[in-house]
Scaffold this active site. Structure first.
Site, PDB file in Angstrom:
ATOM      1  N   HIS A  93      -7.846  -5.690   0.403  1.00  0.00           N
ATOM      2  CA  HIS A  93      -6.644  -4.866   0.467  1.00  0.00           C
ATOM      3  C   HIS A  93      -5.580  -5.489   1.359  1.00  0.00           C
ATOM      4  O   HIS A  93      -4.378  -5.368   1.087  1.00  0.00           O
ATOM      5  CB  HIS A  93      -7.009  -3.464   0.974  1.00  0.00           C
ATOM      6  CG  HIS A  93      -5.908  -2.475   0.851  1.00  0.00           C
ATOM      7  ND1 HIS A  93      -5.411  -2.061  -0.364  1.00  0.00           N
ATOM      8  CD2 HIS A  93      -5.183  -1.815   1.793  1.00  0.00           C
ATOM      9  CE1 HIS A  93      -4.443  -1.176  -0.175  1.00  0.00           C
ATOM     10  NE2 HIS A  93      -4.274  -1.024   1.125  1.00  0.00           N
ATOM     11  N   SER A 104       0.837  -1.190   0.000  1.00  0.00           N
ATOM     12  CA  SER A 104       0.000   0.000   0.000  1.00  0.00           C
ATOM     13  C   SER A 104       0.880   1.251   0.000  1.00  0.00           C
ATOM     14  O   SER A 104       1.672   1.441  -0.917  1.00  0.00           O
ATOM     15  CB  SER A 104      -0.964  -0.061   1.196  1.00  0.00           C
ATOM     16  OG  SER A 104      -2.022   0.840   1.039  1.00  0.00           O
TER      17      SER A 104
END
Length: 267
Positions: free
Chosen positions: A237, A103
């Protein structure tokens, strides 16, 4: 920007959880997500320390660095990571460097890899996880300027922080400044045109990540002249927090870095 860090300062940025009993084949540097800390990669270090020198980046503003002001710029984060990695504490043994960022960490890793290449020391490989390519505009709503309730709601939606922590006012008081700073760093990041990396790039993503479409993950191929591989895992995610997927990622890292196949990625 180029600057140096003394060994004590460098060690504040880089954590080594396990030593390698025999000569490691590479130094794997893991960079965590927004709001994340070095400890997120403890299981990776535990699994790989027999073969790799695993380091995890500890950004300022969290845990034992909570008294330090968090940085709000991806480039500045990358500059400090590069300075730590090239300091006398870590940069004198000639081990090839591999960066793995998740990320926000993927952007920091990319900027650090670019800076190292400009210095004439390209990384052996770059692994980027849970992040669209730098050239893809970020079309999600900005969060760093919203109130605490909205930031906490986002953390819950991303499923990367234990719910009991998000329900503890004292914990929130400690973690929200760093989370907000990290969101600001990501949301104000603008990719600048620069020479493409020459290192292999491996992109990892969850097949149900609300932040990253597959075409945006595949666009990392545009940022290297070397091989690019896209690997898709079940999950969202934080797919790599799931023990089965974490094991799969560890197996991929071992295959690429321990067996010497960092250049043998699929087209």
């Amino acid at each position: 920007m180029s600057f140096s860090l003394d060994p004590a300062a460098a060690e504040r940025w880089l954590r080594r959880f396990h030593t390698t009993p025999r000569g490691p084949s590479a130094r794997l540097v893991c960079l965590p997500h927004a709001g994340g800390s070095a400890g997120f990669f403890f299981p990776f270090s535990q699994a790989l320390a027999g073969d790799l020198d695993v380091l995890a980046v500890q950004y300022p503003g969290r845990l034992e660095r909570h008294h330090e002001e968090p940085l709000t710029d991806i480039g500045r984060l990358a500059d400090h990571v590069v300075a730590a990695l090239t300091s006398p504490a870590f940069g004198t043994d000639g081990l090839p460097l591999v960066l793995f960022g998740h990320s926000l960490g993927a952007l920091v890793a990319y900027e650090a890899a670019s800076a190292l290449q400009e210095r004439g020391t390209p990384v052996r490989a770059l692994f980027v996880s849970g992040r669209r390519a730098p050239s893809c505009p970020d079309d999600v709503k900005p969060l760093h300027a919203l109130d605490d309730a909205a930031v906490v709601a986002e953390l819950r939606d991303m499923d990367g922080t234990e719910d009991e922590l998000l329900s503890d006012p004292e914990v929130l008081r400690l973690i929200l400044p760093a989370v907000r700073a990290d969101y600001r760093a990501v949301e104000t990041y603008r990719h600048r045109t620069r020479p493409r990396l020459t290192s292999p790039v491996v992109t990892l993503t969850g097949d149900n990540d609300p932040r990253v479409r597959l075409d945006q993950a595949a666009a990392w191929a545009d940022h290297t002249t070397g091989p690019h591989e896209l690997r898709v895992f079940p999950g969202g995610h934080f797919y790599l927090s799931s023990p089965p997927q974490r094991s799969a990622v560890v197996a991929l890292l071992r295959d690429r870095l321990v067996t010497g196949r960092a250049d043998a990625v699929s087209p």
